[in-house]
Every structure is written in structure tokens, then in C-alpha cells.
Design a protein around this motif. Structure first.
Motif, PDB file in Angstrom:
ATOM      1  N   CYS A  26       5.461   6.492  -9.792  1.00  0.00           N
ATOM      2  CA  CYS A  26       6.709   6.953 -10.416  1.00  0.00           C
ATOM      3  C   CYS A  26       6.825   6.435 -11.837  1.00  0.00           C
ATOM      4  O   CYS A  26       7.224   7.169 -12.748  1.00  0.00           O
ATOM      5  CB  CYS A  26       7.910   6.519  -9.578  1.00  0.00           C
ATOM      6  N   GLU A  27       6.478   5.186 -12.045  1.00  0.00           N
ATOM      7  CA  GLU A  27       6.545   4.591 -13.377  1.00  0.00           C
ATOM      8  C   GLU A  27       5.646   5.351 -14.348  1.00  0.00           C
ATOM      9  O   GLU A  27       6.044   5.659 -15.466  1.00  0.00           O
ATOM     10  CB  GLU A  27       6.155   3.112 -13.288  1.00  0.00           C
ATOM     11  N   LYS A  28       4.439   5.705 -13.921  1.00  0.00           N
ATOM     12  CA  LYS A  28       3.513   6.476 -14.764  1.00  0.00           C
ATOM     13  C   LYS A  28       4.103   7.814 -15.191  1.00  0.00           C
ATOM     14  O   LYS A  28       3.809   8.319 -16.257  1.00  0.00           O
ATOM     15  CB  LYS A  28       2.235   6.788 -13.977  1.00  0.00           C
ATOM     16  N   ARG A  29       4.930   8.397 -14.321  1.00  0.00           N
ATOM     17  CA  ARG A  29       5.472   9.725 -14.569  1.00  0.00           C
ATOM     18  C   ARG A  29       6.896   9.693 -15.129  1.00  0.00           C
ATOM     19  O   ARG A  29       7.535  10.717 -15.279  1.00  0.00           O
ATOM     20  CB  ARG A  29       5.447  10.527 -13.274  1.00  0.00           C
ATOM     21  N   SER A  74       0.806  -1.226   0.000  1.00  0.00           N
ATOM     22  CA  SER A  74       0.000   0.000   0.000  1.00  0.00           C
ATOM     23  C   SER A  74       0.836   1.271   0.000  1.00  0.00           C
ATOM     24  O   SER A  74       0.317   2.343  -0.274  1.00  0.00           O
ATOM     25  CB  SER A  74      -0.975   0.013   1.180  1.00  0.00           C
ATOM     26  N   CYS A  75       2.120   1.169   0.257  1.00  0.00           N
ATOM     27  CA  CYS A  75       2.972   2.355   0.199  1.00  0.00           C
ATOM     28  C   CYS A  75       3.974   2.245  -0.946  1.00  0.00           C
ATOM     29  O   CYS A  75       3.892   2.984  -1.922  1.00  0.00           O
ATOM     30  CB  CYS A  75       3.710   2.558   1.521  1.00  0.00           C
ATOM     31  N   PHE A  76       4.909   1.317  -0.848  1.00  0.00           N
ATOM     32  CA  PHE A  76       6.029   1.285  -1.788  1.00  0.00           C
ATOM     33  C   PHE A  76       5.643   0.802  -3.186  1.00  0.00           C
ATOM     34  O   PHE A  76       6.139   1.322  -4.177  1.00  0.00           O
ATOM     35  CB  PHE A  76       7.195   0.489  -1.204  1.00  0.00           C
ATOM     36  N   LEU A  77       4.748  -0.172  -3.280  1.00  0.00           N
ATOM     37  CA  LEU A  77       4.305  -0.611  -4.600  1.00  0.00           C
ATOM     38  C   LEU A  77       3.500   0.501  -5.279  1.00  0.00           C
ATOM     39  O   LEU A  77       3.660   0.757  -6.467  1.00  0.00           O
ATOM     40  CB  LEU A  77       3.479  -1.891  -4.512  1.00  0.00           C
ATOM     41  N   GLN A  78       2.656   1.171  -4.518  1.00  0.00           N
ATOM     42  CA  GLN A  78       1.873   2.273  -5.083  1.00  0.00           C
ATOM     43  C   GLN A  78       2.779   3.423  -5.515  1.00  0.00           C
ATOM     44  O   GLN A  78       2.578   4.027  -6.558  1.00  0.00           O
ATOM     45  CB  GLN A  78       0.820   2.760  -4.081  1.00  0.00           C
ATOM     46  N   THR A  91      10.758  -0.561 -17.999  1.00  0.00           N
ATOM     47  CA  THR A  91      10.432  -0.156 -16.634  1.00  0.00           C
ATOM     48  C   THR A  91       8.927  -0.141 -16.390  1.00  0.00           C
ATOM     49  O   THR A  91       8.470   0.430 -15.428  1.00  0.00           O
ATOM     50  CB  THR A  91      11.011   1.243 -16.326  1.00  0.00           C
ATOM     51  N   VAL A  92       8.185  -0.782 -17.255  1.00  0.00           N
ATOM     52  CA  VAL A  92       6.732  -0.735 -17.164  1.00  0.00           C
ATOM     53  C   VAL A  92       6.184  -1.495 -15.960  1.00  0.00           C
ATOM     54  O   VAL A  92       5.020  -1.358 -15.649  1.00  0.00           O
ATOM     55  CB  VAL A  92       6.061  -1.259 -18.459  1.00  0.00           C
ATOM     56  N   GLU A  93       7.004  -2.257 -15.298  1.00  0.00           N
ATOM     57  CA  GLU A  93       6.513  -3.058 -14.191  1.00  0.00           C
ATOM     58  C   GLU A  93       6.254  -2.246 -12.938  1.00  0.00           C
ATOM     59  O   GLU A  93       5.550  -2.700 -12.060  1.00  0.00           O
ATOM     60  CB  GLU A  93       7.506  -4.188 -13.888  1.00  0.00           C
ATOM     61  N   GLY A  94       6.798  -1.054 -12.835  1.00  0.00           N
ATOM     62  CA  GLY A  94       6.571  -0.232 -11.661  1.00  0.00           C
ATOM     63  C   GLY A  94       7.121  -0.865 -10.401  1.00  0.00           C
ATOM     64  O   GLY A  94       6.386  -1.113  -9.452  1.00  0.00           O
ATOM     65  N   LYS A  95       8.415  -1.130 -10.401  1.00  0.00           N
ATOM     66  CA  LYS A  95       9.061  -1.747  -9.252  1.00  0.00           C
ATOM     67  C   LYS A  95      10.261  -0.921  -8.797  1.00  0.00           C
ATOM     68  O   LYS A  95      10.803  -0.127  -9.557  1.00  0.00           O
ATOM     69  CB  LYS A  95       9.549  -3.158  -9.601  1.00  0.00           C
ATOM     70  N   LEU A  96      10.664  -1.172  -7.553  1.00  0.00           N
ATOM     71  CA  LEU A  96      11.867  -0.560  -6.993  1.00  0.00           C
ATOM     72  C   LEU A  96      13.103  -1.288  -7.495  1.00  0.00           C
ATOM     73  O   LEU A  96      13.083  -2.512  -7.662  1.00  0.00           O
ATOM     74  CB  LEU A  96      11.891  -0.712  -5.471  1.00  0.00           C
ATOM     75  N   MET A  97      14.178  -0.554  -7.698  1.00  0.00           N
ATOM     76  CA  MET A  97      15.469  -1.168  -7.952  1.00  0.00           C
ATOM     77  C   MET A  97      16.291  -0.979  -6.679  1.00  0.00           C
ATOM     78  O   MET A  97      16.368   0.123  -6.150  1.00  0.00           O
ATOM     79  CB  MET A  97      16.165  -0.520  -9.146  1.00  0.00           C
ATOM     80  N   LEU A  98      16.865  -2.063  -6.178  1.00  0.00           N
ATOM     81  CA  LEU A  98      17.585  -2.014  -4.907  1.00  0.00           C
ATOM     82  C   LEU A  98      19.093  -1.892  -5.111  1.00  0.00           C
ATOM     83  O   LEU A  98      19.652  -2.471  -6.043  1.00  0.00           O
ATOM     84  CB  LEU A  98      17.287  -3.263  -4.077  1.00  0.00           C
ATOM     85  N   PHE A  99      19.725  -1.151  -4.205  1.00  0.00           N
ATOM     86  CA  PHE A  99      21.171  -0.979  -4.182  1.00  0.00           C
ATOM     87  C   PHE A  99      21.663  -1.190  -2.758  1.00  0.00           C
ATOM     88  O   PHE A  99      20.936  -0.937  -1.793  1.00  0.00           O
ATOM     89  CB  PHE A  99      21.557   0.430  -4.653  1.00  0.00           C
ATOM     90  N   LEU A 100      22.907  -1.647  -2.642  1.00  0.00           N
ATOM     91  CA  LEU A 100      23.488  -1.868  -1.312  1.00  0.00           C
ATOM     92  C   LEU A 100      23.595  -0.581  -0.516  1.00  0.00           C
ATOM     93  O   LEU A 100      23.232  -0.530   0.650  1.00  0.00           O
ATOM     94  CB  LEU A 100      24.878  -2.494  -1.435  1.00  0.00           C
ATOM     95  N   THR A 101      24.115   0.458  -1.159  1.00  0.00           N
ATOM     96  CA  THR A 101      24.352   1.714  -0.443  1.00  0.00           C
ATOM     97  C   THR A 101      23.705   2.886  -1.175  1.00  0.00           C
ATOM     98  O   THR A 101      23.434   2.814  -2.376  1.00  0.00           O
ATOM     99  CB  THR A 101      25.867   2.018  -0.301  1.00  0.00           C
ATOM    100  N   ILE A 102      23.510   3.944  -0.451  1.00  0.00           N
ATOM    101  CA  ILE A 102      22.961   5.171  -1.030  1.00  0.00           C
ATOM    102  C   ILE A 102      23.907   5.715  -2.099  1.00  0.00           C
ATOM    103  O   ILE A 102      23.476   6.251  -3.116  1.00  0.00           O
ATOM    104  CB  ILE A 102      22.657   6.213   0.073  1.00  0.00           C
ATOM    105  N   PHE A 103      25.212   5.526  -1.893  1.00  0.00           N
ATOM    106  CA  PHE A 103      26.203   6.020  -2.852  1.00  0.00           C
ATOM    107  C   PHE A 103      26.101   5.287  -4.183  1.00  0.00           C
ATOM    108  O   PHE A 103      26.213   5.898  -5.239  1.00  0.00           O
ATOM    109  CB  PHE A 103      27.611   5.931  -2.261  1.00  0.00           C
ATOM    110  N   GLU A 104      25.881   3.971  -4.139  1.00  0.00           N
ATOM    111  CA  GLU A 104      25.709   3.202  -5.374  1.00  0.00           C
ATOM    112  C   GLU A 104      24.453   3.642  -6.115  1.00  0.00           C
ATOM    113  O   GLU A 104      24.453   3.782  -7.334  1.00  0.00           O
ATOM    114  CB  GLU A 104      25.632   1.706  -5.075  1.00  0.00           C
ATOM    115  N   ALA A 105      23.376   3.864  -5.380  1.00  0.00           N
ATOM    116  CA  ALA A 105      22.121   4.296  -6.000  1.00  0.00           C
ATOM    117  C   ALA A 105      22.270   5.677  -6.629  1.00  0.00           C
ATOM    118  O   ALA A 105      21.799   5.915  -7.748  1.00  0.00           O
ATOM    119  CB  ALA A 105      21.002   4.303  -4.962  1.00  0.00           C
ATOM    120  N   LEU A 106      22.925   6.574  -5.921  1.00  0.00           N
ATOM    121  CA  LEU A 106      23.137   7.923  -6.451  1.00  0.00           C
ATOM    122  C   LEU A 106      24.047   7.894  -7.675  1.00  0.00           C
ATOM    123  O   LEU A 106      23.800   8.594  -8.666  1.00  0.00           O
ATOM    124  CB  LEU A 106      23.707   8.841  -5.371  1.00  0.00           C
TER     125      LEU A 106
END
Length: 192
Positions: free
Chosen positions: A90-93, A81-85, A139-154
Motif C-alpha cells: 500500500c505504501e508503494k502505491r 507475512s500478511c499485514f506487514l507485506q 508514510t514511508v515506513e509502510g505501517k498500519l495506523m490503528l483506530f479504536l473503531t471502524i467509524f473513527e478510521a472511516l
């Protein structure tokens, strides 16, 4: 409940408006049917830019990195109800959404409830984004991509942004492209 409040806080912070349809989807995703979705509200965007034609244009981020290092637990209802939504919104936009620093129990909850990509999907998505850019990836699936650290994601987001800008400024001449355009594919064992 609290997952809807978290979603509201995140969307407020980044300036996303929630449509009536999205509010209904969020309410249906909630495991508490008696909980009204009135805690979420349709609101005007906090930031907009007037175009030369005189109408308002929505401004939202192209990349959203969630630092989840302080999240010690996540239940199935909050995941859906939070992260999937949020991922669907985000995917829509056209917003690239990723999260970093998740502990194994939270990672399992996100992946097992299809809120985040599976390990295999994640490698495929990252390589697709590197080879063809954000727009060519599925990216049409509307999912999160996970990273080990904030630095890797950035860094990943930054490299995608550099690639996008380089390709838009120098679309036909490979000699004029940024050296960051040639990104290294992700190999198994180097992901979260």
C-alpha cells in the motif's frame, strides 16, 4: 499458508496486482521456507481505465480500512507475512492503510512486530497528516495506523480525502477551502 491466502484475498478484493519482486518478499517473510509462494500469483488488474493515449492505467483505492473486530488472534508469522507485506504494498502505491477494532492481544502483536505504528509515532503521524495532508506525512515506513473503531478510521480517512480535494480545488485561496480543511490535531489519550 493461511496468511498468504488472506493477503491474496485482500489484494484481490481491492484490485492490487502483486509483482514478482513483491512475491519474493512475501516468500522471504514467511516463517515456512518450504512453503512455496506459488499460492500467490501475479495477475492483471481487475479494473483499469483506458486513458486518452490508449494505454491502461491502474486504478486502486486511496484509502484502505481493515475491520479487524472479528480477529481474535494473530501470530507473528501472519503479522509479518500478511499485514506487514500489505502495508508495504500500500505504501508503494500511495494507499493510506489503517485497521480498526483490534483487541489488545492483536494490537500488541502488530505494534511489537513493527507492523503498526507505536503510540508515539501514531500521534505524530496523525497530527502530521492533519497539518499537511497525507502526502506531507512521512508514510514511508509502510505501517498500519490503528483506530479504536471502524467509524473513527472511516472518519479519519474521509477527513483526509476532503482535505486533499479541497486543497487541490482551492490551492491558493483559504476563503474558498472547505471548512473540513481545518482539522483538529490528535491529542494524547484520544488514540487507540
Amino acid at each position: 499458508g493461511s496468511s498468504q491466502k488472506l493477503l491474496q484475498d485482500i489484494t484481490d478484493e481491492i484490485g492490487l496486482s502483486i509483482s514478482e519482486d513483491e512475491m519474493k518478499q512475501i516468500a522471504f517473510a514467511s516463517p515456512h521456507p518450504s512453503t512455496p509462494h506459488s499460492s500467490l500469483r501475479v495477475r492483471p488488474l481487475r479494473s483499469s481505465k483506458r486513458s486518452s493515449q490508449g494505454f491502461q492505467r491502474k486504478i486502486h483505492p486511496q484509502y484502505l480500512v481493515l475491520d479487524m473486530t472479528q480477529m481474535t488472534n494473530l501470530d507473528a508469522s501472519a503479522a509479518s507475512s500478511c499485514f506487514l507485506q500489505l502495508a508495504k504494498m500500500c505504501e508503494k502505491r500511495g494507499i493510506f492503510l489503517c485497521a480498526a477494532g483490534v483487541i489488545p492481544r492483536v494490537e500488541w502483536m502488530l505494534r511489537s512486530h513493527h507492523v503498526a505504528y507505536s503510540f508515539e509515532e501514531e500521534i505524530e503521524m496523525k497530527n502530521s497528516m492533519f497539518s499537511g495532508g497525507l502526502n506531507s506525512a512521512k508514510t514511508v515506513e509502510g505501517k498500519l495506523m490503528l483506530f479504536l473503531t471502524i467509524f473513527e478510521a472511516l472518519e479519519f480517512s474521509e477527513r483526509l480525502l476532503i482535505r486533499r480535494v479541497s486543497l487541490s480545488k482551492f490551492p491558493g485561496d483559504p476563503n474558498l477551502r472547505s471548512p473540513h480543511s481545518n482539522l483538529t490535531p490528535v491529542k494524547e489519550g484520544t488514540h487507540h
